[in-house]
Write an enzyme that holds these catalytic residues in place. Structure first.
Site, PDB file in Angstrom:
ATOM      1  N   PHE A   1     -15.485   2.765   7.207  1.00 36.35           N
ATOM      2  CA  PHE A   1     -14.140   3.177   7.038  1.00 36.35           C
ATOM      3  C   PHE A   1     -14.014   3.373   5.529  1.00 36.35           C
ATOM      4  O   PHE A   1     -12.724   3.276   5.022  1.00 36.35           O
ATOM      5  CB  PHE A   1     -13.075   2.323   7.595  1.00 36.35           C
TER       6      PHE A   1
ATOM      7  N   ARG B   1       2.920  -6.991   9.224  1.00 31.48           N
ATOM      8  CA  ARG B   1       2.357  -5.784   9.842  1.00 31.48           C
ATOM      9  C   ARG B   1       2.656  -5.808  11.325  1.00 31.48           C
ATOM     10  O   ARG B   1       2.923  -4.727  11.880  1.00 31.48           O
ATOM     11  CB  ARG B   1       0.675  -6.182   9.734  1.00 31.48           C
TER      12      ARG B   1
ATOM     13  N   GLU C   1      -8.836 -10.517  -8.168  1.00 32.64           N
ATOM     14  CA  GLU C   1      -8.040  -9.462  -7.835  1.00 32.64           C
ATOM     15  C   GLU C   1      -6.815  -9.500  -8.987  1.00 32.64           C
ATOM     16  O   GLU C   1      -6.614  -8.483  -9.522  1.00 32.64           O
ATOM     17  CB  GLU C   1      -7.611  -9.442  -6.633  1.00 32.64           C
TER      18      GLU C   1
ATOM     19  N   HIS D   1      -1.779  -5.577   1.336  1.00 31.43           N
ATOM     20  CA  HIS D   1      -2.981  -6.067   1.282  1.00 31.43           C
ATOM     21  C   HIS D   1      -2.321  -7.650   0.620  1.00 31.43           C
ATOM     22  O   HIS D   1      -1.538  -7.665  -0.260  1.00 31.43           O
ATOM     23  CB  HIS D   1      -3.698  -5.629   0.025  1.00 31.43           C
TER      24      HIS D   1
ATOM     25  N   LYS E   1       0.749  -1.210   0.131  1.00 32.05           N
ATOM     26  CA  LYS E   1      -0.027  -0.197   0.001  1.00 32.05           C
ATOM     27  C   LYS E   1       0.677   1.350  -0.011  1.00 32.05           C
ATOM     28  O   LYS E   1       2.104   1.090   0.244  1.00 32.05           O
ATOM     29  CB  LYS E   1      -0.923  -0.123   1.445  1.00 32.05           C
TER      30      LYS E   1
ATOM     31  N   TYR F   1     -12.113  -2.534  -3.452  1.00 29.79           N
ATOM     32  CA  TYR F   1     -12.622  -2.862  -1.999  1.00 29.79           C
ATOM     33  C   TYR F   1     -14.081  -2.871  -2.236  1.00 29.79           C
ATOM     34  O   TYR F   1     -14.838  -2.599  -1.307  1.00 29.79           O
ATOM     35  CB  TYR F   1     -11.951  -1.829  -1.371  1.00 29.79           C
TER      36      TYR F   1
ATOM     37  N   ARG G   1      -1.179 -14.639   3.893  1.00 31.15           N
ATOM     38  CA  ARG G   1      -1.773 -13.938   4.906  1.00 31.15           C
ATOM     39  C   ARG G   1      -1.209 -14.034   6.229  1.00 31.15           C
ATOM     40  O   ARG G   1      -1.196 -13.246   6.887  1.00 31.15           O
ATOM     41  CB  ARG G   1      -3.375 -14.599   4.979  1.00 31.15           C
TER      42      ARG G   1
ATOM     43  N   THR H   1      -4.987  -8.251  10.277  1.00 27.77           N
ATOM     44  CA  THR H   1      -5.498  -7.054   9.576  1.00 27.77           C
ATOM     45  C   THR H   1      -4.973  -5.838  10.600  1.00 27.77           C
ATOM     46  O   THR H   1      -4.467  -5.087  10.128  1.00 27.77           O
ATOM     47  CB  THR H   1      -6.999  -7.058   9.407  1.00 27.77           C
TER      48      THR H   1
ATOM     49  N   ASN I   1      -1.875  -0.363   7.339  1.00 27.86           N
ATOM     50  CA  ASN I   1      -1.137  -1.606   7.523  1.00 27.86           C
ATOM     51  C   ASN I   1      -0.336  -2.157   6.418  1.00 27.86           C
ATOM     52  O   ASN I   1      -0.218  -3.405   6.308  1.00 27.86           O
ATOM     53  CB  ASN I   1      -2.325  -2.366   8.154  1.00 27.86           C
TER      54      ASN I   1
HETATM   55  P1  RTP Z   1      -6.387  -6.346   3.070  1.00 21.47           P
HETATM   56  O1  RTP Z   1      -7.770  -6.579   2.201  1.00 21.47           O
HETATM   57  O2  RTP Z   1      -6.057  -4.933   2.879  1.00 21.47           O
HETATM   58  O3  RTP Z   1      -5.549  -7.302   2.986  1.00 21.47           O
HETATM   59  O4  RTP Z   1      -6.895  -6.357   4.615  1.00 21.47           O
HETATM   60  P2  RTP Z   1      -7.670  -7.424   5.211  1.00 21.47           P
HETATM   61  O5  RTP Z   1      -8.491  -8.493   4.447  1.00 21.47           O
HETATM   62  O6  RTP Z   1      -6.770  -8.018   6.234  1.00 21.47           O
HETATM   63  O7  RTP Z   1      -9.007  -6.720   6.024  1.00 21.47           O
HETATM   64  P3  RTP Z   1     -10.466  -6.317   5.328  1.00 21.47           P
HETATM   65  O8  RTP Z   1     -11.218  -6.416   6.279  1.00 21.47           O
HETATM   66  O9  RTP Z   1     -10.764  -6.837   3.752  1.00 21.47           O
HETATM   67  O10 RTP Z   1     -10.039  -4.754   5.254  1.00 21.47           O
HETATM   68  C1  RTP Z   1      -9.485  -4.109   4.295  1.00 21.47           C
HETATM   69  C2  RTP Z   1      -8.399  -3.081   4.868  1.00 21.47           C
HETATM   70  O11 RTP Z   1      -9.470  -1.829   5.331  1.00 21.47           O
HETATM   71  C3  RTP Z   1      -8.707  -1.130   6.498  1.00 21.47           C
HETATM   72  N1  RTP Z   1      -9.545  -1.360   7.352  1.00 21.47           N
HETATM   73  N2  RTP Z   1      -9.611  -0.289   8.402  1.00 21.47           N
HETATM   74  N3  RTP Z   1     -10.737   1.214  10.447  1.00 21.47           N
HETATM   75  C4  RTP Z   1     -11.165   0.031  10.278  1.00 21.47           C
HETATM   76  O12 RTP Z   1     -11.796  -0.480  11.283  1.00 21.47           O
HETATM   77  C5  RTP Z   1     -10.587  -0.914   9.253  1.00 21.47           C
HETATM   78  N4  RTP Z   1     -10.708  -2.093   9.012  1.00 21.47           N
HETATM   79  C6  RTP Z   1     -10.249  -2.524   7.914  1.00 21.47           C
HETATM   80  C7  RTP Z   1      -7.397  -2.017   6.272  1.00 21.47           C
HETATM   81  O13 RTP Z   1      -6.411  -1.327   5.750  1.00 21.47           O
HETATM   82  C8  RTP Z   1      -7.551  -3.269   5.965  1.00 21.47           C
HETATM   83  O14 RTP Z   1      -6.405  -3.703   5.555  1.00 21.47           O
END
Ligand code: RTP
Length: 148
Positions: free
Chosen positions: A57, A102, A126, A115, A9, A49, A85, A91, A112
């Site tokens: 968020f 992370r 993707e 991705h 990112k 996304y 992962r 996350t 973080n």
């Molecule tokens: P990623 O897609 O980036 O690998 O992350 P992830 O699967 O671990 O998490 P996901 O739930 O898909 O969320 C995507 C990205 O959104 C941001 N996020 N912010 N403020 C918050 O509560 C919050 N929750 C998620 C994070 O940058 C996360 O990687």
């Protein structure tokens, strides 16, 4: 062989973590099949996304992703989606174990660093979105030293 989509990112690029992150996937034994540095626009980030569009968020997340260049990659190997992962960590960096990307390099969930696709199906989607031109077709000569 399984493939996953990994994106460094904008914070990871700005902080000079590109080499460190690529090194972790390389040293594990995975093969790099696609790599590019690019800055994406709002519509593209919203598409990537889309599953999170109802989250509070979402707008901040999209703004963060379009704020500077990202490194988009395709990595290949046995169980690379799940293992990728694990290399990345939870996350929320507050819950990511030390030794994960992370866990070692991030503090806030909204910064973080990286991705990684969460399932084989989302990886395919993707990779199609980020690499419509396709990825490199090569096989590492190290495979006999990595796979039994
Ligand atoms: P990623 O897609 O980036 O690998 O992350 P992830 O699967 O671990 O998490 P996901 O739930 O898909 O969320 C995507 C990205 O959104 C941001 N996020 N912010 N403020 C918050 O509560 C919050 N929750 C998620 C994070 O940058 C996360 O990687």
């Amino acid at each position: 062989m399984e493939q996953t989509f990994i994106m460094i990112k904008p914070d990871g690029v700005q902080r000079g973590l590109v080499g460190e992150i690529i090194g972790r996937f390389e040293k594990k034994g995975f093969s790099l099949k696609g790599l590019k540095l690019l800055t994406v626009g709002q519509a593209f980030a919203e598409k990537h996304y889309a599953d999170l569009s109802s989250k509070p968020f979402f707008n901040g997340l999209v703004e963060y992703i379009i704020s500077g260049p990202v490194v988009a990659m395709v990595w290949e190997g046995k169980n690379v989606v799940t293992t990728g992962r694990k290399i990345i960590g939870a996350t929320n960096p507050a819950e990511s174990a030390p030794g994960t990307i992370r866990g070692d390099f991030a503090i806030d969930i909204g910064r973080n660093v990286i991705h990684g696709s969460d399932a084989v199906e989302s990886a395919k989607k993707e990779i199609g979105l980020w690499f419509p031109e396709g990825v490199a077709n090569w096989s590492s000569s190290l495979h006999p030293w990595i796979y039994e």
